[in-house]
Scaffold this motif. Sequence first.
Motif, PDB file in Angstrom:
ATOM      1  N   ARG A 188      -1.772 -17.864  18.037  1.00  0.00           N
ATOM      2  CA  ARG A 188      -2.837 -16.864  18.081  1.00  0.00           C
ATOM      3  C   ARG A 188      -2.330 -15.581  18.739  1.00  0.00           C
ATOM      4  O   ARG A 188      -1.659 -15.616  19.769  1.00  0.00           O
ATOM      5  CB  ARG A 188      -4.034 -17.400  18.863  1.00  0.00           C
ATOM      6  CG  ARG A 188      -4.893 -18.329  18.029  1.00  0.00           C
ATOM      7  CD  ARG A 188      -6.248 -18.565  18.661  1.00  0.00           C
ATOM      8  NE  ARG A 188      -6.175 -19.496  19.779  1.00  0.00           N
ATOM      9  CZ  ARG A 188      -7.233 -19.874  20.500  1.00  0.00           C
ATOM     10  NH1 ARG A 188      -8.424 -19.380  20.249  1.00  0.00           N
ATOM     11  NH2 ARG A 188      -7.089 -20.733  21.475  1.00  0.00           N
ATOM     12  N   GLY A 189      -2.649 -14.470  18.117  1.00  0.00           N
ATOM     13  CA  GLY A 189      -2.224 -13.191  18.655  1.00  0.00           C
ATOM     14  C   GLY A 189      -0.937 -12.667  18.056  1.00  0.00           C
ATOM     15  O   GLY A 189      -0.587 -11.507  18.281  1.00  0.00           O
ATOM     16  N   ALA A 190      -0.227 -13.500  17.296  1.00  0.00           N
ATOM     17  CA  ALA A 190       0.994 -13.022  16.651  1.00  0.00           C
ATOM     18  C   ALA A 190       0.642 -11.970  15.608  1.00  0.00           C
ATOM     19  O   ALA A 190      -0.316 -12.114  14.854  1.00  0.00           O
ATOM     20  CB  ALA A 190       1.740 -14.184  16.001  1.00  0.00           C
ATOM     21  N   ILE A 191       1.421 -10.912  15.575  1.00  0.00           N
ATOM     22  CA  ILE A 191       1.266  -9.899  14.531  1.00  0.00           C
ATOM     23  C   ILE A 191       2.246 -10.239  13.424  1.00  0.00           C
ATOM     24  O   ILE A 191       3.447 -10.394  13.665  1.00  0.00           O
ATOM     25  CB  ILE A 191       1.525  -8.489  15.087  1.00  0.00           C
ATOM     26  CG1 ILE A 191       0.495  -8.174  16.184  1.00  0.00           C
ATOM     27  CG2 ILE A 191       1.452  -7.447  13.984  1.00  0.00           C
ATOM     28  CD1 ILE A 191       0.719  -6.863  16.892  1.00  0.00           C
ATOM     29  N   VAL A 192       1.729 -10.419  12.223  1.00  0.00           N
ATOM     30  CA  VAL A 192       2.551 -10.915  11.117  1.00  0.00           C
ATOM     31  C   VAL A 192       2.527  -9.969   9.928  1.00  0.00           C
ATOM     32  O   VAL A 192       1.548  -9.270   9.679  1.00  0.00           O
ATOM     33  CB  VAL A 192       2.090 -12.326  10.663  1.00  0.00           C
ATOM     34  CG1 VAL A 192       2.345 -13.346  11.750  1.00  0.00           C
ATOM     35  CG2 VAL A 192       0.624 -12.327  10.241  1.00  0.00           C
ATOM     36  N   ASP A 193       3.636  -9.966   9.210  1.00  0.00           N
ATOM     37  CA  ASP A 193       3.729  -9.361   7.884  1.00  0.00           C
ATOM     38  C   ASP A 193       3.918 -10.510   6.892  1.00  0.00           C
ATOM     39  O   ASP A 193       4.631 -11.474   7.195  1.00  0.00           O
ATOM     40  CB  ASP A 193       4.915  -8.407   7.801  1.00  0.00           C
ATOM     41  CG  ASP A 193       4.806  -7.254   8.789  1.00  0.00           C
ATOM     42  OD1 ASP A 193       3.840  -6.490   8.685  1.00  0.00           O
ATOM     43  OD2 ASP A 193       5.685  -7.131   9.668  1.00  0.00           O
ATOM     44  N   PHE A 194       3.306 -10.412   5.724  1.00  0.00           N
ATOM     45  CA  PHE A 194       3.443 -11.484   4.744  1.00  0.00           C
ATOM     46  C   PHE A 194       3.162 -10.944   3.352  1.00  0.00           C
ATOM     47  O   PHE A 194       2.707  -9.805   3.180  1.00  0.00           O
ATOM     48  CB  PHE A 194       2.512 -12.665   5.068  1.00  0.00           C
ATOM     49  CG  PHE A 194       1.043 -12.319   5.124  1.00  0.00           C
ATOM     50  CD1 PHE A 194       0.213 -12.530   4.023  1.00  0.00           C
ATOM     51  CD2 PHE A 194       0.476 -11.807   6.286  1.00  0.00           C
ATOM     52  CE1 PHE A 194      -1.134 -12.229   4.078  1.00  0.00           C
ATOM     53  CE2 PHE A 194      -0.875 -11.497   6.350  1.00  0.00           C
ATOM     54  CZ  PHE A 194      -1.684 -11.711   5.253  1.00  0.00           C
ATOM     55  N   THR A 195       3.449 -11.762   2.371  1.00  0.00           N
ATOM     56  CA  THR A 195       3.148 -11.419   0.987  1.00  0.00           C
ATOM     57  C   THR A 195       1.922 -12.205   0.542  1.00  0.00           C
ATOM     58  O   THR A 195       1.891 -13.426   0.656  1.00  0.00           O
ATOM     59  CB  THR A 195       4.333 -11.750   0.067  1.00  0.00           C
ATOM     60  OG1 THR A 195       5.489 -11.014   0.504  1.00  0.00           O
ATOM     61  CG2 THR A 195       4.026 -11.387  -1.379  1.00  0.00           C
ATOM     62  N   LEU A 196       0.931 -11.493   0.077  1.00  0.00           N
ATOM     63  CA  LEU A 196      -0.273 -12.114  -0.473  1.00  0.00           C
ATOM     64  C   LEU A 196      -0.086 -12.262  -1.983  1.00  0.00           C
ATOM     65  O   LEU A 196       0.132 -11.273  -2.685  1.00  0.00           O
ATOM     66  CB  LEU A 196      -1.493 -11.266  -0.167  1.00  0.00           C
ATOM     67  CG  LEU A 196      -2.797 -11.657  -0.861  1.00  0.00           C
ATOM     68  CD1 LEU A 196      -3.225 -13.059  -0.479  1.00  0.00           C
ATOM     69  CD2 LEU A 196      -3.884 -10.647  -0.536  1.00  0.00           C
TER      70      LEU A 196
END
Length: 294
Positions: free
Chosen positions: A76-84
């Motif tokens: 919780r609280g992690a800032i993530v980049d991802f592909t949707l």
Amino acid sequence: MKASNTSHRPWTLLFLLFILPAAHAQQRYAASGVVLSVDPAHHSMRVSCDEIRGVMEGMIMTFAVPDAKSLASLSRGAIVDFTLVVSHDASHAENIRVRRYESADREPSKVRRLEALDEALRGPVHTLAVGQAVPDFALTDQQKRPVHFHDFAGRVVALNFVYTRCLLPEYCIRSSNNFGALQKQFHDRLGKDLVLLTITFDPVHDQPEILREYSKGWNADPENWRFLTGTSPDVQRVCDLFGVNFLPDEGLFAHSLHTAIIDRNGKLVANLEGNEFTAKQFADLLETALDSAK
């Protein structure tokens, strides 16, 4: 549209069909946000998402994550980049990467360069990990009242670090503004369910009188938004617990940025580094802690 706390379905198919051009079998979008919860059993994560321009506004969404290993490094609280990835009948997140805060701006980058020197002089320090209990500490608030962390047992605590002479709008001013937004949004829960703590890392200058004047600029309720100072060793100890680095720099401070949430049992829920999250995203994260069972 806001995902249900109890549902593990990623999105509604209606929304998927609305955003997906009919001529394409699958669309891929660069996405990012703050992780609110991780559910390995159901291969999913719940995220307070940034806007995907032309597709959706920022909102809370639950995403299927087929690759369960991708969830192992999330908290919780992690800032993530991802592909949707969106098709006509399903969607999922892939290529999930936790974003480490890196800034080209002078303050955080200078702190990072000097961290090694600080550690060499003081030795390694203990920084809390998510899930660990926060030890008691004693400081003084803007009303010159003694404050012990254990006084807030049974309530959720949101905690940030500033110094009152900071002039940069994207650092201490933004952090204080975020807490001002929290005070408005959670007004009915302040005191009984939630406490806001702002700790200065410039205790020599930021005495209670200075903090009291500073707090007035944010219309802070002194009973529920406490601005804390103390002796330099006591302040340093608390800063070390949350990974806050600060060093004198030409009369001011070069410093890192940390904003934390602590649950009703005194355990660290999240410790966000940097300023790459919005006030709304932090409020979404805080609400998950407030809504957790006692």
